[in-house]
Design a protein around this motif. Structure first.
Motif, PDB file in Angstrom:
ATOM      1  N   TRP A   1      -2.832  -6.012  10.598  1.00  0.00           N
ATOM      2  CA  TRP A   1      -1.584  -5.648  11.278  1.00  0.00           C
ATOM      3  C   TRP A   1      -0.724  -4.927  10.234  1.00  0.00           C
ATOM      4  O   TRP A   1      -0.196  -5.542   9.319  1.00  0.00           O
ATOM      5  CB  TRP A   1      -0.901  -6.888  11.826  1.00  0.00           C
ATOM      6  CG  TRP A   1       0.429  -6.622  12.474  1.00  0.00           C
ATOM      7  CD1 TRP A   1       0.971  -5.414  12.804  1.00  0.00           C
ATOM      8  CD2 TRP A   1       1.386  -7.607  12.896  1.00  0.00           C
ATOM      9  NE1 TRP A   1       2.199  -5.559  13.402  1.00  0.00           N
ATOM     10  CE2 TRP A   1       2.474  -6.900  13.470  1.00  0.00           C
ATOM     11  CE3 TRP A   1       1.429  -8.989  12.851  1.00  0.00           C
ATOM     12  CZ2 TRP A   1       3.593  -7.552  13.973  1.00  0.00           C
ATOM     13  CZ3 TRP A   1       2.537  -9.638  13.361  1.00  0.00           C
ATOM     14  CH2 TRP A   1       3.605  -8.934  13.919  1.00  0.00           C
ATOM     15  N   LEU A   2      -0.614  -3.611  10.384  1.00  0.00           N
ATOM     16  CA  LEU A   2       0.110  -2.777   9.431  1.00  0.00           C
ATOM     17  C   LEU A   2       1.293  -2.132  10.138  1.00  0.00           C
ATOM     18  O   LEU A   2       1.199  -1.741  11.302  1.00  0.00           O
ATOM     19  CB  LEU A   2      -0.798  -1.688   8.856  1.00  0.00           C
ATOM     20  CG  LEU A   2      -2.181  -2.148   8.347  1.00  0.00           C
ATOM     21  CD1 LEU A   2      -2.986  -0.953   7.880  1.00  0.00           C
ATOM     22  CD2 LEU A   2      -2.015  -3.160   7.232  1.00  0.00           C
ATOM     23  N   THR A   3       2.407  -2.014   9.420  1.00  0.00           N
ATOM     24  CA  THR A   3       3.628  -1.444   9.990  1.00  0.00           C
ATOM     25  C   THR A   3       4.125  -0.327   9.080  1.00  0.00           C
ATOM     26  O   THR A   3       4.309  -0.538   7.873  1.00  0.00           O
ATOM     27  CB  THR A   3       4.722  -2.520  10.134  1.00  0.00           C
ATOM     28  OG1 THR A   3       4.195  -3.629  10.869  1.00  0.00           O
ATOM     29  CG2 THR A   3       5.918  -1.965  10.878  1.00  0.00           C
ATOM     30  N   PHE A   4       4.344   0.865   9.670  1.00  0.00           N
ATOM     31  CA  PHE A   4       4.747   2.037   8.903  1.00  0.00           C
ATOM     32  C   PHE A   4       5.992   2.674   9.512  1.00  0.00           C
ATOM     33  O   PHE A   4       6.256   2.539  10.712  1.00  0.00           O
ATOM     34  CB  PHE A   4       3.627   3.087   8.873  1.00  0.00           C
ATOM     35  CG  PHE A   4       2.294   2.549   8.451  1.00  0.00           C
ATOM     36  CD1 PHE A   4       2.031   2.288   7.125  1.00  0.00           C
ATOM     37  CD2 PHE A   4       1.301   2.299   9.389  1.00  0.00           C
ATOM     38  CE1 PHE A   4       0.802   1.789   6.731  1.00  0.00           C
ATOM     39  CE2 PHE A   4       0.069   1.811   9.007  1.00  0.00           C
ATOM     40  CZ  PHE A   4      -0.181   1.549   7.671  1.00  0.00           C
ATOM     41  N   ALA A   5       6.729   3.385   8.675  1.00  0.00           N
ATOM     42  CA  ALA A   5       7.847   4.224   9.095  1.00  0.00           C
ATOM     43  C   ALA A   5       8.094   5.237   7.985  1.00  0.00           C
ATOM     44  O   ALA A   5       7.955   4.918   6.794  1.00  0.00           O
ATOM     45  CB  ALA A   5       9.103   3.396   9.355  1.00  0.00           C
TER      46      ALA A   5
ATOM     47  N   VAL B   1       6.410  -0.388   5.631  1.00  0.00           N
ATOM     48  CA  VAL B   1       7.755  -0.966   5.601  1.00  0.00           C
ATOM     49  C   VAL B   1       7.735  -2.483   5.726  1.00  0.00           C
ATOM     50  O   VAL B   1       8.735  -3.134   5.425  1.00  0.00           O
ATOM     51  CB  VAL B   1       8.634  -0.369   6.718  1.00  0.00           C
ATOM     52  CG1 VAL B   1       8.917   1.104   6.455  1.00  0.00           C
ATOM     53  CG2 VAL B   1       8.003  -0.563   8.085  1.00  0.00           C
ATOM     54  N   LEU B   2       6.621  -3.065   6.166  1.00  0.00           N
ATOM     55  CA  LEU B   2       6.468  -4.518   6.222  1.00  0.00           C
ATOM     56  C   LEU B   2       5.126  -4.881   5.611  1.00  0.00           C
ATOM     57  O   LEU B   2       4.171  -4.098   5.675  1.00  0.00           O
ATOM     58  CB  LEU B   2       6.546  -5.027   7.674  1.00  0.00           C
ATOM     59  CG  LEU B   2       7.889  -4.875   8.391  1.00  0.00           C
ATOM     60  CD1 LEU B   2       7.781  -5.354   9.825  1.00  0.00           C
ATOM     61  CD2 LEU B   2       8.992  -5.640   7.665  1.00  0.00           C
ATOM     62  N   PRO B   3       5.008  -6.054   5.008  1.00  0.00           N
ATOM     63  CA  PRO B   3       3.747  -6.431   4.361  1.00  0.00           C
ATOM     64  C   PRO B   3       2.600  -6.507   5.361  1.00  0.00           C
ATOM     65  O   PRO B   3       2.785  -6.771   6.548  1.00  0.00           O
ATOM     66  CB  PRO B   3       4.055  -7.812   3.765  1.00  0.00           C
ATOM     67  CG  PRO B   3       5.537  -7.891   3.689  1.00  0.00           C
ATOM     68  CD  PRO B   3       6.055  -7.074   4.823  1.00  0.00           C
ATOM     69  N   LYS B   4       1.426  -6.287   4.860  1.00  0.00           N
ATOM     70  CA  LYS B   4       0.217  -6.396   5.663  1.00  0.00           C
ATOM     71  C   LYS B   4       0.040  -7.834   6.140  1.00  0.00           C
ATOM     72  O   LYS B   4       0.244  -8.788   5.391  1.00  0.00           O
ATOM     73  CB  LYS B   4      -0.992  -5.966   4.831  1.00  0.00           C
ATOM     74  CG  LYS B   4      -2.343  -6.227   5.486  1.00  0.00           C
ATOM     75  CD  LYS B   4      -3.466  -5.943   4.511  1.00  0.00           C
ATOM     76  CE  LYS B   4      -4.810  -6.372   5.082  1.00  0.00           C
ATOM     77  NZ  LYS B   4      -5.904  -6.152   4.120  1.00  0.00           N
TER      78      LYS B   4
ATOM     79  N   ILE C   1      10.175  -4.028   2.993  1.00  0.00           N
ATOM     80  CA  ILE C   1       9.812  -3.601   1.644  1.00  0.00           C
ATOM     81  C   ILE C   1      10.821  -2.563   1.172  1.00  0.00           C
ATOM     82  O   ILE C   1      10.868  -1.443   1.695  1.00  0.00           O
ATOM     83  CB  ILE C   1       8.390  -3.020   1.616  1.00  0.00           C
ATOM     84  CG1 ILE C   1       7.389  -4.074   2.111  1.00  0.00           C
ATOM     85  CG2 ILE C   1       8.034  -2.540   0.220  1.00  0.00           C
ATOM     86  CD1 ILE C   1       5.985  -3.547   2.263  1.00  0.00           C
ATOM     87  N   LYS C   2      11.624  -2.939   0.205  1.00  0.00           N
ATOM     88  CA  LYS C   2      12.637  -2.033  -0.327  1.00  0.00           C
ATOM     89  C   LYS C   2      12.058  -1.231  -1.492  1.00  0.00           C
ATOM     90  O   LYS C   2      11.492  -1.793  -2.417  1.00  0.00           O
ATOM     91  CB  LYS C   2      13.870  -2.814  -0.780  1.00  0.00           C
ATOM     92  CG  LYS C   2      14.563  -3.576   0.345  1.00  0.00           C
ATOM     93  CD  LYS C   2      15.790  -4.328  -0.173  1.00  0.00           C
ATOM     94  CE  LYS C   2      16.488  -5.068   0.948  1.00  0.00           C
ATOM     95  NZ  LYS C   2      17.687  -5.819   0.470  1.00  0.00           N
ATOM     96  N   ILE C   3      12.216   0.085  -1.406  1.00  0.00           N
ATOM     97  CA  ILE C   3      11.790   0.972  -2.480  1.00  0.00           C
ATOM     98  C   ILE C   3      13.032   1.417  -3.245  1.00  0.00           C
ATOM     99  O   ILE C   3      13.962   1.966  -2.638  1.00  0.00           O
ATOM    100  CB  ILE C   3      11.030   2.198  -1.932  1.00  0.00           C
ATOM    101  CG1 ILE C   3       9.868   1.742  -1.041  1.00  0.00           C
ATOM    102  CG2 ILE C   3      10.543   3.074  -3.062  1.00  0.00           C
ATOM    103  CD1 ILE C   3       8.832   0.930  -1.744  1.00  0.00           C
ATOM    104  N   PRO C   4      13.105   1.181  -4.536  1.00  0.00           N
ATOM    105  CA  PRO C   4      14.302   1.568  -5.306  1.00  0.00           C
ATOM    106  C   PRO C   4      14.621   3.052  -5.128  1.00  0.00           C
ATOM    107  O   PRO C   4      13.766   3.920  -5.290  1.00  0.00           O
ATOM    108  CB  PRO C   4      13.906   1.239  -6.754  1.00  0.00           C
ATOM    109  CG  PRO C   4      12.852   0.192  -6.629  1.00  0.00           C
ATOM    110  CD  PRO C   4      12.099   0.505  -5.382  1.00  0.00           C
TER     111      PRO C   4
END
Length: 706
Positions: A285-289, A294-297, A237-240
């Motif tokens: 399944w959630l991924t964070f940083a 940072v990745l879709p649910k 997931i790119k955040i501008p």
């Protein structure tokens, strides 16, 4: 902080920043606090395994302090006369343990839990996949790492997953003109993908504190990855205007290892796994940083062949020893910390005594020596005899070592061996029976951990096979099966490997066995079943030290029997083409002067007992009872033919035995003559009962009796 709402559309794919949900954040904080109770001692285990024995826990047991090993003269804090040297005794032991557990490639077993031909075919293809995938999926490296983590950090965790970034890569874009070809302007490269094993240490996995790992409804993995690797994920997931920042050296404070300390380009990634529940029927399944998604649910990653979520931990756990009072485990290195300190003290005190008692020094009056002594060979040391009052300088006597230091070293080493089940034979044990008892005790104590390791690796293999069911196409499975395989790919794809209700894949024979022990086992099997194994098969099994070679022919007979049963079930039995007849077979018809027989007819080298047993087992099941009349008639026809062939074989064997008996009788009758007389003093009995000096004896002319 925003929470996930099942009634609202997903926001993660739109590029908006999604922070950690409040309920998940609270669980992660509880999990980290629970890990904090054991993380300091696990870090201490890593220090000792890396031969840094002068690390200690603080009074609260929550942090590590390091004693200075540098002398004051060199800018440190250690007194110059003190010796603080770590004597590596742990890493050789760990090396021996890992080598003993992984010395042989696993002997996989794939057992069909039912007698259905589909299940048997699925188990056979699963066995082929397990053997071929073992090195491809990274099992050797993963097993070695898991053993080290379990013994050093008290726990190791393994997970089988699918890595879609593994090549070869294919352009899957679609040309705008609809031709079906790739788009040269906007290529979209996608990897073929491969199954991949990941091993985590006891410092990377958390779950609900106070709850056993297997019963916790959630777990999380917090591990470090490179920023480029995370941002290179296809679904990242790119955040501008926002980039990931390296936080490994700060986010892992209090539980850093050497890897995190090098985290100039590493980011801590948290993967949260929540098992199915009424609120989330398919789990989460959630991924964070960096504190954001940072990745879709996704749904809970553990699924069966049909894609249904399985409600159990998605990680496999390997522990060295249990702690009944805690939800966490115990390790091996932590048990020997104090013993290693005693061992180091004994060795270092010996070094300190050597600095005093074994130093070559000259005793002489002040000013007597005219030459400074050095280690130069042949140096002439002069002294002033007038100032010495007639006394000649002499060497100082050495100081004897205290025997207590050597006893202390021996006690520490013996205790270390007892705790690690790596014990040598005590010198006072001399009899073979006592030595065998000591060896057996060590082997039994170590075998429990090896059994747990067997379950760990077999569970991971089952997970890999389920992923292969879902991810591998038919053409890929065909390559694993090989051109000589008969197992239908569809049977494997439809098997229930996850719950092991149809096919169970397990691993055996991890225990250490010498080549001589394996050869002895093969010899015992051959002696137990004489005239069963052909000589060339026995020789191949002995050369390869693999008893499985003995039953390869049996397995092929079982496979052929199940293929025949499958043909009976699907109605293709009567449609089989004829095959050329072999000598001794009853000819069905002749084509162009050549004899032919039915294609299903057992050949002389096929095992009739195996075919008969397979038919009998199948015809006792409800699958046979529910079959149509045509299938039952065909199966009974085949069974009767097997009985006829067995009867013919028994008749041939009986006739052969009768011929051999007649030949043996004729040979005995042909010997004729009287039985030789027993030997008497002074002479030997001659053939035909003749005594020395009678006709035909020595000295008589040849043919004189004629």
């Amino acid at each position: 902080m925003p929470e996930y709402d099942d009634d609202k559309p997903e926001r993660s794919s739109s590029g908006l920043k999604v922070e950690i949900p409040t309920d998940v954040d609270a669980k992660l904080k509880r999990g980290r606090k629970g890990l904090g109770e054991v993380q300091a001692r696990r870090l201490l285990g890593i220090e000792f395994a890396n031969n840094n024995h002068f690390s200690e826990l603080n009074d609260e047991g929550t942090a590590i302090t390091n004693l200075s090993t540098t002398a004051v003269a060199q800018g440190g804090e250690r007194p110059d006369h003190r010796v603080r040297r770590s004597n590596d005794i742990i890493s050789p032991m760990l090396q021996r343990k890992r080598s003993a557990a992984t010395q042989r490639e696993p002997e996989w077993e794939s057992t069909a839990m039912t007698s259905d031909p589909e299940d048997y075919a699925a188990s056979r293809l699963a066995l082929r996949l397990a053997k071929a995938g073992y090195p491809i999926w990274g099992f050797p490296e993963a097993e070695d790492k898991a053993l080290w983590w379990a013994m050093v950090t008290e726990e190791a965790f393994g997970r089988a997953g699918w890595n879609g970034n593994i090549g070869p890569f294919t352009d899957v874009s679609q040309h705008p003109d609809g031709s079906g070809g790739p788009d040269p302007e906007k290529p979209m490269w996608r990897g073929r993908g491969e199954i991949e094993l990941t091993i985590y240490s006891g410092l990377e996995v958390i779950w609900e504190p106070g709850v056993d790992f297997e019963k916790s409804r959630w777990l999380a993995v917090e591990h470090v990855r490179s920023i480029e690797e995370v941002e290179g994920e296809p679904e990242f997931i790119k955040i501008p205007g926002e980039k990931l920042t390296a936080d490994a050296s700060t986010a892992t404070e209090g539980r850093m290892t050497k890897r995190e300390k090098k985290g100039s380009n590493l980011v801590v990634v948290t993967e949260y796994f929540e098992r199915p529940c009424p609120k989330y029927p398919k789990g989460r399944w959630l991924t964070f940083a960096n504190g954001r998604e940072v990745l879709p649910k996704e749904d809970y990653p553990l699924v069966d062949a049909e894609g249904e979520v399985v409600d159990r931990p998605c990680l496999r756990r390997l522990i060295y020893d249990i702690d009944g009072s805690s939800d966490r485990a115990k390790g091996l290195v932590q048990k020997v910390v104090d013993v290693v300190r005693s061992y180091d003290q004994a060795i270092n005190k010996q070094s300190e005594y050597s600095q005093i008692g074994l130093v070559a020094q000259i005793l002489a009056a002040e000013g007597v020596l005219l030459t400074d002594p050095t280690d130069e060979p042949g140096l002439v040391v002069e002294y002033d005899r007038t100032l010495a009052n007639g006394e000649k300088p002499e060497w100082r006597e050495n100081i004897d070592f205290p025997e207590e230091l050597f006893e202390m070293e021996d006690r520490a080493r013996r205790r270390f061996s007892e705790i690690s089940f790596d014990e040598d034979i005590p010198p006072q044990v001399e009899s073979g029976k006592a030595i065998g008892q000591v060896t057996e005790l060590n082997r039994t104590a170590w075998a429990r951990f090896l059994n747990d390791f067997d379950r760990f690796r077999s569970d991971l293999m089952s997970d890999c096979l389920v992923i292969a069911q879902r991810r591998y196409g038919g053409d890929r499975l065909m390559k694993f099966r090989g051109t000589t395989g008969w197992e239908p790919v569809g049977d494997f794809e439809g098997a229930d490997l996850r719950n092991q209700t149809d096919v169970a894949v397990k691993q055996t024979a991890t225990g250490q066995q010498s080549r001589s022990a394996i050869e002895q086992r093969i010899t015992q099997l051959v002696q137990l079943y004489p005239n069963v194994f052909p000589p060339e098969v026995v020789i191949e099994a002995l050369n390869s030290a693999n008893p499985e070679k003995l039953i390869q022919g049996y397995e092929e007979d079982v496979g052929r029997a199940h293929r025949l049963i499958q043909q009976l079930r699907d109605g293709s039995f009567w449609n089989q083409p004829l095959r050329p007849a072999l000598p001794g077979e009853e000819v069905l018809e002749e084509i162009n002067g050549r004899p032919f027989v039915p294609g299903w007819l057992p050949r002389p080298f096929d095992s009739l007992p195996v075919l008969k047993a397979a038919l009998e087992s199948w015809m006792k099941t409800d699958d046979w009872d529910r079959g149509n009349r045509r299938m039952k008639e065909a199966s009974l026809f085949v069974y009767q033919k097997v009985l006829d062939l067995e009867a013919q074989q028994e008749m041939r064997d009986a006739e052969q035995q009768e011929v051999l008996a007649e030949e043996h009788g004729e040979a005995n009758a042909a010997k004729g003559g009287e039985k030789p007389m027993p030997s008497v003093p002074g002479g030997a009995a001659q053939p035909g009962g003749s005594q020395p000096g009678e006709g035909g004896g020595e000295g008589s002319p040849a043919g004189a009796s004629e």
